[in-house]
Motif scaffolding. Structure first.
Motif, PDB file in Angstrom:
ATOM      1  N   LEU A  11       1.253   7.437   6.233  1.00  0.00           N
ATOM      2  CA  LEU A  11       0.945   6.353   6.807  1.00  0.00           C
ATOM      3  C   LEU A  11       2.820   5.572   6.646  1.00  0.00           C
ATOM      4  O   LEU A  11       3.643   4.707   6.952  1.00  0.00           O
ATOM      5  CB  LEU A  11       0.222   5.187   6.961  1.00  0.00           C
ATOM      6  N   SER A  12       2.583   5.363   5.198  1.00  0.00           N
ATOM      7  CA  SER A  12       4.568   4.682   3.987  1.00  0.00           C
ATOM      8  C   SER A  12       4.450   5.576   4.759  1.00  0.00           C
ATOM      9  O   SER A  12       6.198   4.929   5.618  1.00  0.00           O
ATOM     10  CB  SER A  12       3.913   4.540   2.495  1.00  0.00           C
ATOM     11  N   ALA A  13       5.205   6.547   4.695  1.00  0.00           N
ATOM     12  CA  ALA A  13       6.366   7.490   5.771  1.00  0.00           C
ATOM     13  C   ALA A  13       6.680   6.699   6.975  1.00  0.00           C
ATOM     14  O   ALA A  13       7.986   6.396   7.689  1.00  0.00           O
ATOM     15  CB  ALA A  13       6.474   9.204   5.429  1.00  0.00           C
ATOM     16  N   ILE A  14       6.214   6.551   7.721  1.00  0.00           N
ATOM     17  CA  ILE A  14       6.250   6.956   9.296  1.00  0.00           C
ATOM     18  C   ILE A  14       6.495   5.089   9.101  1.00  0.00           C
ATOM     19  O   ILE A  14       7.278   4.225  10.055  1.00  0.00           O
ATOM     20  CB  ILE A  14       4.408   6.765   9.826  1.00  0.00           C
ATOM     21  N   CYS A  15       5.810   4.164   8.182  1.00  0.00           N
ATOM     22  CA  CYS A  15       6.464   2.954   8.394  1.00  0.00           C
ATOM     23  C   CYS A  15       7.679   2.640   7.524  1.00  0.00           C
ATOM     24  O   CYS A  15       8.448   1.883   8.515  1.00  0.00           O
ATOM     25  CB  CYS A  15       5.509   2.092   7.637  1.00  0.00           C
ATOM     26  N   ARG A  16       7.703   3.126   6.850  1.00  0.00           N
ATOM     27  CA  ARG A  16       9.106   2.695   6.053  1.00  0.00           C
ATOM     28  C   ARG A  16      10.181   3.625   6.957  1.00  0.00           C
ATOM     29  O   ARG A  16      11.187   3.058   7.162  1.00  0.00           O
ATOM     30  CB  ARG A  16       9.518   3.425   4.752  1.00  0.00           C
ATOM     31  N   ALA A  17      10.220   4.387   7.767  1.00  0.00           N
ATOM     32  CA  ALA A  17      10.996   5.551   8.755  1.00  0.00           C
ATOM     33  C   ALA A  17      11.029   4.184   9.742  1.00  0.00           C
ATOM     34  O   ALA A  17      12.581   4.099  10.457  1.00  0.00           O
ATOM     35  CB  ALA A  17       9.978   6.292   9.585  1.00  0.00           C
ATOM     36  N   LEU A  68     -11.034  -6.301   7.155  1.00  0.00           N
ATOM     37  CA  LEU A  68     -10.882  -6.454   5.898  1.00  0.00           C
ATOM     38  C   LEU A  68     -10.537  -5.117   5.346  1.00  0.00           C
ATOM     39  O   LEU A  68      -9.720  -4.898   4.884  1.00  0.00           O
ATOM     40  CB  LEU A  68     -12.286  -6.456   5.145  1.00  0.00           C
ATOM     41  N   VAL A  69     -10.930  -4.315   6.212  1.00  0.00           N
ATOM     42  CA  VAL A  69     -10.151  -3.087   6.055  1.00  0.00           C
ATOM     43  C   VAL A  69      -9.021  -3.047   6.415  1.00  0.00           C
ATOM     44  O   VAL A  69      -7.606  -1.589   5.458  1.00  0.00           O
ATOM     45  CB  VAL A  69     -10.947  -1.477   7.003  1.00  0.00           C
ATOM     46  N   GLY A  70      -8.449  -3.546   7.509  1.00  0.00           N
ATOM     47  CA  GLY A  70      -6.972  -3.621   7.851  1.00  0.00           C
ATOM     48  C   GLY A  70      -5.980  -4.281   6.453  1.00  0.00           C
ATOM     49  O   GLY A  70      -5.454  -3.639   6.277  1.00  0.00           O
ATOM     50  N   ALA A  71      -7.198  -5.116   5.888  1.00  0.00           N
ATOM     51  CA  ALA A  71      -6.761  -5.836   4.957  1.00  0.00           C
ATOM     52  C   ALA A  71      -6.310  -4.982   3.547  1.00  0.00           C
ATOM     53  O   ALA A  71      -5.250  -4.882   2.510  1.00  0.00           O
ATOM     54  CB  ALA A  71      -7.410  -7.107   4.370  1.00  0.00           C
ATOM     55  N   VAL A  72      -7.421  -4.153   3.500  1.00  0.00           N
ATOM     56  CA  VAL A  72      -7.301  -3.526   1.919  1.00  0.00           C
ATOM     57  C   VAL A  72      -6.533  -2.200   2.523  1.00  0.00           C
ATOM     58  O   VAL A  72      -5.029  -1.760   1.962  1.00  0.00           O
ATOM     59  CB  VAL A  72      -8.849  -2.263   2.260  1.00  0.00           C
ATOM     60  N   ILE A  73      -5.871  -2.284   3.917  1.00  0.00           N
ATOM     61  CA  ILE A  73      -4.549  -1.116   4.277  1.00  0.00           C
ATOM     62  C   ILE A  73      -3.654  -1.623   3.660  1.00  0.00           C
ATOM     63  O   ILE A  73      -2.759  -0.725   3.216  1.00  0.00           O
ATOM     64  CB  ILE A  73      -4.819   0.042   6.228  1.00  0.00           C
ATOM     65  N   ALA A  74      -2.859  -3.152   4.208  1.00  0.00           N
ATOM     66  CA  ALA A  74      -2.145  -2.905   4.125  1.00  0.00           C
ATOM     67  C   ALA A  74      -1.584  -3.584   2.370  1.00  0.00           C
ATOM     68  O   ALA A  74      -0.534  -3.363   2.560  1.00  0.00           O
ATOM     69  CB  ALA A  74      -1.826  -4.350   4.193  1.00  0.00           C
ATOM     70  N   ALA A  75      -2.754  -4.007   1.875  1.00  0.00           N
ATOM     71  CA  ALA A  75      -2.477  -3.806   0.170  1.00  0.00           C
ATOM     72  C   ALA A  75      -1.784  -2.496  -0.416  1.00  0.00           C
ATOM     73  O   ALA A  75      -1.223  -2.780  -0.649  1.00  0.00           O
ATOM     74  CB  ALA A  75      -3.698  -4.173  -0.153  1.00  0.00           C
ATOM     75  N   LEU A  76      -2.882  -1.509   0.194  1.00  0.00           N
ATOM     76  CA  LEU A  76      -2.416  -0.031  -0.825  1.00  0.00           C
ATOM     77  C   LEU A  76      -1.407   0.467   0.085  1.00  0.00           C
ATOM     78  O   LEU A  76      -0.612   1.023  -1.085  1.00  0.00           O
ATOM     79  CB  LEU A  76      -3.687   1.370   0.371  1.00  0.00           C
ATOM     80  N   LEU A  77      -0.775  -0.333   1.348  1.00  0.00           N
ATOM     81  CA  LEU A  77       0.596   0.305   1.711  1.00  0.00           C
ATOM     82  C   LEU A  77       1.913  -0.724   1.179  1.00  0.00           C
ATOM     83  O   LEU A  77       2.725  -0.062   0.402  1.00  0.00           O
ATOM     84  CB  LEU A  77       0.695  -0.075   3.434  1.00  0.00           C
ATOM     85  N   ALA A  78       1.440  -1.946   0.750  1.00  0.00           N
ATOM     86  CA  ALA A  78       2.297  -2.577   0.141  1.00  0.00           C
ATOM     87  C   ALA A  78       2.551  -2.015  -1.839  1.00  0.00           C
ATOM     88  O   ALA A  78       3.414  -1.953  -2.238  1.00  0.00           O
ATOM     89  CB  ALA A  78       1.424  -4.155  -0.271  1.00  0.00           C
ATOM     90  N   MET A  79       1.313  -1.687  -2.364  1.00  0.00           N
ATOM     91  CA  MET A  79       1.314  -1.006  -3.352  1.00  0.00           C
ATOM     92  C   MET A  79       2.589   0.470  -3.278  1.00  0.00           C
ATOM     93  O   MET A  79       3.326   0.498  -4.253  1.00  0.00           O
ATOM     94  CB  MET A  79       0.111  -0.352  -4.184  1.00  0.00           C
ATOM     95  N   HIS A  80       2.287   0.915  -2.786  1.00  0.00           N
ATOM     96  CA  HIS A  80       3.100   2.264  -2.354  1.00  0.00           C
ATOM     97  C   HIS A  80       4.460   1.790  -2.505  1.00  0.00           C
ATOM     98  O   HIS A  80       5.607   2.318  -2.319  1.00  0.00           O
ATOM     99  CB  HIS A  80       2.422   3.087  -1.166  1.00  0.00           C
ATOM    100  N   TYR A  81       5.066   1.176  -1.456  1.00  0.00           N
ATOM    101  CA  TYR A  81       5.932  -0.125  -0.834  1.00  0.00           C
ATOM    102  C   TYR A  81       6.993  -0.138  -2.136  1.00  0.00           C
ATOM    103  O   TYR A  81       7.741   0.034  -2.335  1.00  0.00           O
ATOM    104  CB  TYR A  81       6.232  -1.012   0.370  1.00  0.00           C
ATOM    105  N   ILE A  82       5.518  -0.963  -3.052  1.00  0.00           N
ATOM    106  CA  ILE A  82       6.173  -1.880  -4.191  1.00  0.00           C
ATOM    107  C   ILE A  82       6.442   0.332  -5.232  1.00  0.00           C
ATOM    108  O   ILE A  82       7.957  -0.526  -6.109  1.00  0.00           O
ATOM    109  CB  ILE A  82       5.299  -2.163  -5.266  1.00  0.00           C
ATOM    110  N   ASP A  83       6.171   0.689  -5.301  1.00  0.00           N
ATOM    111  CA  ASP A  83       6.499   1.515  -6.564  1.00  0.00           C
ATOM    112  C   ASP A  83       5.400   3.196  -5.699  1.00  0.00           C
ATOM    113  O   ASP A  83       4.771   3.951  -5.842  1.00  0.00           O
ATOM    114  CB  ASP A  83       5.694   1.972  -7.805  1.00  0.00           C
ATOM    115  N   PRO A  84       6.480   3.821  -5.011  1.00  0.00           N
ATOM    116  CA  PRO A  84       6.023   5.054  -4.655  1.00  0.00           C
ATOM    117  C   PRO A  84       5.767   6.547  -4.938  1.00  0.00           C
ATOM    118  O   PRO A  84       4.561   7.081  -5.296  1.00  0.00           O
ATOM    119  CB  PRO A  84       6.655   5.814  -3.221  1.00  0.00           C
ATOM    120  N   THR A  85       5.967   6.161  -6.343  1.00  0.00           N
ATOM    121  CA  THR A  85       5.777   7.545  -7.518  1.00  0.00           C
ATOM    122  C   THR A  85       4.257   7.048  -8.045  1.00  0.00           C
ATOM    123  O   THR A  85       3.784   7.890  -8.774  1.00  0.00           O
ATOM    124  CB  THR A  85       6.249   8.218  -8.025  1.00  0.00           C
TER     125      THR A  85
END
Length: 109
Positions: A11-17, A68-85
């Motif tokens: 999802l991060s790859a799709i959103c980043r694109a 709430l699940v939307g917030a969790v997904i958004a938070a996990l995406l934000a974590m991935h955006y900050i440091d993908p590796t």
């Protein structure tokens, strides 16, 4: 079968694109804002359960859970955006640290 983390990475790859035209720091900030938006929607649904909204829409516990699940997904995406590796390791380390008291309580019981 894909794990939650695998799905977040996809999802991060799709959103980043989709946001490729934005500077990286702006994309991170917008995603962190998305966490707040989703949490606010959960709060709005909770208020609706209590009859405290003026929108005329009755809310349900499943709607609260959905937000709430939307917030969790958004938070996990934000974590991935900050440091993908390093997002997985950072999440695991923070989860371990923040759940220490619970583990200690279970061990003492």
């Amino acid at each position: 079968m894909d794990t939650l983390r695998d799905n977040i990475e996809k999802l991060s790859a799709i959103c980043r694109a989709a946001g490729a035209h934005l500077p990286d720091e702006e994309l991170k900030a917008l995603q962190i804002g998305k966490v707040a938006e989703e949490a606010g929607e959960a709060m709005h649904a909770l208020h609706g359960l209590q009859g405290l909204t003026t929108c005329g829409h009755d809310h349900t516990w499943p709607e609260v859970q959905n937000d709430l699940v939307g917030a969790v997904i958004a938070a996990l995406l934000a974590m991935h955006y900050i440091d993908p590796t390093g997002a997985r390791a950072t999440f695991d380390e923070i989860l371990h640290r923040r759940t220490r008291r619970g583990r200690e309580a279970v061990a003492a019981a």
